[in-house]
Scaffold this motif. Structure first.
Motif, PDB file in Angstrom:
ATOM      1  N   PRO A  54       0.785  -1.511  -0.023  1.00 31.89           N
ATOM      2  CA  PRO A  54      -0.523  -0.048  -0.082  1.00 31.89           C
ATOM      3  C   PRO A  54       1.070   1.332   0.172  1.00 31.89           C
ATOM      4  CG  PRO A  54      -0.135  -0.579   2.037  1.00 31.89           C
ATOM      5  CD  PRO A  54       0.612  -1.933   1.547  1.00 31.89           C
ATOM      6  N   PRO A  55       0.122   1.968  -0.562  1.00 31.32           N
ATOM      7  CA  PRO A  55       1.047   3.544  -0.361  1.00 31.32           C
ATOM      8  C   PRO A  55       0.724   4.165   1.127  1.00 31.32           C
ATOM      9  CG  PRO A  55      -0.838   3.612  -1.780  1.00 31.32           C
ATOM     10  CD  PRO A  55      -0.727   2.343  -1.711  1.00 31.32           C
ATOM     11  N   ASP A  56       0.926   5.565   0.639  1.00 35.93           N
ATOM     12  CA  ASP A  56       1.075   6.243   2.605  1.00 35.93           C
ATOM     13  C   ASP A  56      -1.060   6.849   2.222  1.00 35.93           C
ATOM     14  OD1 ASP A  56       3.339   6.193   2.863  1.00 35.93           O
ATOM     15  OD2 ASP A  56       4.235   8.009   1.760  1.00 35.93           O
ATOM     16  N   THR A  57      -1.259   6.688   1.466  1.00 32.91           N
ATOM     17  CA  THR A  57      -2.816   7.015   1.094  1.00 32.91           C
ATOM     18  C   THR A  57      -3.702   6.167   1.010  1.00 32.91           C
ATOM     19  OG1 THR A  57      -2.079   9.829   1.442  1.00 32.91           O
ATOM     20  CG2 THR A  57      -4.730   8.975   0.666  1.00 32.91           C
ATOM     21  N   VAL A  58      -4.323   5.445   1.210  1.00 34.09           N
ATOM     22  CA  VAL A  58      -5.398   4.198   1.077  1.00 34.09           C
ATOM     23  C   VAL A  58      -6.708   4.936   0.571  1.00 34.09           C
ATOM     24  CG1 VAL A  58      -4.250   2.156   1.249  1.00 34.09           C
ATOM     25  CG2 VAL A  58      -5.946   3.347   2.591  1.00 34.09           C
ATOM     26  N   LYS A  59      -7.924   4.225   0.059  1.00 38.40           N
ATOM     27  CA  LYS A  59      -9.110   4.947   0.022  1.00 38.40           C
ATOM     28  C   LYS A  59      -9.338   3.859   0.431  1.00 38.40           C
ATOM     29  CE  LYS A  59      -8.859   6.358  -4.839  1.00 38.40           C
ATOM     30  NZ  LYS A  59      -9.829   6.049  -6.466  1.00 38.40           N
ATOM     31  N   SER A  60     -10.558   4.994   1.603  1.00 39.72           N
ATOM     32  CA  SER A  60     -11.399   3.457   2.685  1.00 39.72           C
ATOM     33  C   SER A  60     -12.339   3.864   2.661  1.00 39.72           C
ATOM     34  CB  SER A  60     -11.017   3.447   3.816  1.00 39.72           C
ATOM     35  OG  SER A  60     -11.501   4.371   4.895  1.00 39.72           O
ATOM     36  N   GLU A  61     -14.058   2.320   3.151  1.00 34.48           N
ATOM     37  CA  GLU A  61     -15.154   3.208   3.368  1.00 34.48           C
ATOM     38  C   GLU A  61     -16.301   2.269   4.174  1.00 34.48           C
ATOM     39  OE1 GLU A  61     -19.160   1.774  -0.355  1.00 34.48           O
ATOM     40  OE2 GLU A  61     -17.406   2.240  -0.696  1.00 34.48           O
ATOM     41  N   ILE A  62     -16.210   2.193   4.952  1.00 37.59           N
ATOM     42  CA  ILE A  62     -17.616   1.679   5.929  1.00 37.59           C
ATOM     43  C   ILE A  62     -18.488   2.036   5.732  1.00 37.59           C
ATOM     44  CG2 ILE A  62     -17.827   1.375   8.037  1.00 37.59           C
ATOM     45  CD1 ILE A  62     -14.803   2.889   8.220  1.00 37.59           C
ATOM     46  N   LEU A  97     -21.697  -4.768   8.943  1.00 33.87           N
ATOM     47  CA  LEU A  97     -19.942  -4.004   8.992  1.00 33.87           C
ATOM     48  C   LEU A  97     -19.757  -4.350   7.839  1.00 33.87           C
ATOM     49  CD1 LEU A  97     -18.591  -1.404  10.067  1.00 33.87           C
ATOM     50  CD2 LEU A  97     -17.571  -2.853  11.745  1.00 33.87           C
ATOM     51  N   GLU A  98     -19.390  -3.680   7.174  1.00 35.99           N
ATOM     52  CA  GLU A  98     -18.288  -3.967   5.947  1.00 35.99           C
ATOM     53  C   GLU A  98     -17.574  -3.062   5.698  1.00 35.99           C
ATOM     54  OE1 GLU A  98     -20.832  -4.748   2.205  1.00 35.99           O
ATOM     55  OE2 GLU A  98     -21.663  -6.021   3.168  1.00 35.99           O
ATOM     56  N   LEU A  99     -15.773  -2.989   6.144  1.00 32.12           N
ATOM     57  CA  LEU A  99     -15.314  -2.103   5.874  1.00 32.12           C
ATOM     58  C   LEU A  99     -13.951  -2.666   4.211  1.00 32.12           C
ATOM     59  CD1 LEU A  99     -12.790  -0.355   5.908  1.00 32.12           C
ATOM     60  CD2 LEU A  99     -11.773  -2.214   8.250  1.00 32.12           C
ATOM     61  N   ASP A 100     -13.787  -1.432   3.695  1.00 32.00           N
ATOM     62  CA  ASP A 100     -13.375  -2.167   2.201  1.00 32.00           C
ATOM     63  C   ASP A 100     -12.335  -1.109   1.969  1.00 32.00           C
ATOM     64  OD1 ASP A 100     -13.129  -2.596  -0.599  1.00 32.00           O
ATOM     65  OD2 ASP A 100     -14.092  -0.607  -0.803  1.00 32.00           O
ATOM     66  N   VAL A 101     -11.279  -1.605   2.086  1.00 34.37           N
ATOM     67  CA  VAL A 101     -10.118  -0.319   1.594  1.00 34.37           C
ATOM     68  C   VAL A 101      -8.990  -0.837   0.377  1.00 34.37           C
ATOM     69  CG1 VAL A 101      -7.599   0.407   2.780  1.00 34.37           C
ATOM     70  CG2 VAL A 101     -10.015  -0.708   4.212  1.00 34.37           C
ATOM     71  N   ASN A 102      -8.621   0.337  -0.720  1.00 34.10           N
ATOM     72  CA  ASN A 102      -8.323  -0.168  -2.031  1.00 34.10           C
ATOM     73  C   ASN A 102      -7.039   0.887  -2.208  1.00 34.10           C
ATOM     74  OD1 ASN A 102      -9.587   2.100  -3.624  1.00 34.10           O
ATOM     75  ND2 ASN A 102     -11.121   1.063  -2.502  1.00 34.10           N
ATOM     76  N   TRP A 103      -5.720   0.476  -3.078  1.00 29.08           N
ATOM     77  CA  TRP A 103      -4.692   1.643  -3.690  1.00 29.08           C
ATOM     78  C   TRP A 103      -4.057   0.959  -4.224  1.00 29.08           C
ATOM     79  CZ3 TRP A 103      -5.104  -1.524   0.551  1.00 29.08           C
ATOM     80  CH2 TRP A 103      -4.238  -2.544   1.384  1.00 29.08           C
ATOM     81  N   LYS A 104      -3.643   1.842  -5.481  1.00 29.91           N
ATOM     82  CA  LYS A 104      -3.101   1.346  -6.746  1.00 29.91           C
ATOM     83  C   LYS A 104      -1.805   0.838  -6.116  1.00 29.91           C
ATOM     84  CE  LYS A 104      -4.819   4.017 -10.279  1.00 29.91           C
ATOM     85  NZ  LYS A 104      -4.422   4.817 -11.589  1.00 29.91           N
ATOM     86  N   ALA A 105      -0.888   0.012  -6.522  1.00 27.14           N
ATOM     87  CA  ALA A 105       0.024  -0.755  -5.905  1.00 27.14           C
ATOM     88  C   ALA A 105       0.501  -0.641  -5.798  1.00 27.14           C
ATOM     89  CB  ALA A 105      -0.242  -2.609  -5.989  1.00 27.14           C
ATOM     90  N   GLN A 106       2.477  -0.301  -4.709  1.00 30.46           N
ATOM     91  CA  GLN A 106       3.154   0.431  -4.965  1.00 30.46           C
ATOM     92  C   GLN A 106       4.438  -0.838  -4.849  1.00 30.46           C
ATOM     93  OE1 GLN A 106       3.293   3.878  -5.600  1.00 30.46           O
ATOM     94  NE2 GLN A 106       1.364   3.218  -5.827  1.00 30.46           N
TER      95      GLN A 106
END
Length: 80
Positions: A46-54, A70-79
């Protein structure tokens, strides 16, 4: 190409909290992180900043009773 690793399990609240703490510890590290998914370890970058959705869902049904999730989704462009 997309690889997917999924694992479903039941655990008590304490076990689940420990798993979330382990995830948090891995996210705090610099660079790559190792995540345990069932009997497999997946390495992520992961990079320093990720997108998250709860998302919290509360359902009430006369026949099936009340249900919450409760659903937790975290995503990013791989570094790499």
């Amino acid at each position: 190409m997309a690889d997917s690793t999924e694992h479903k399990s039941k655990m008590n609240r304490e076990e689940f909290a420990d798993y979330l703490r382990t995830l948090a510890d891995e996210f705090e590290k610099d660079g790559e992180m190792d995540i345990s998914v069932g009997n497999k370890t997946v390495q992520l970058h992961p990079p320093d900043t990720v997108k998250s959705e709860i998302e919290v869902i509360e359902r009430s049904s006369i026949l099936r009773g009340n249900k919450e999730s409760l659903e937790l989704d975290v995503n990013w462009k791989a570094q790499k």
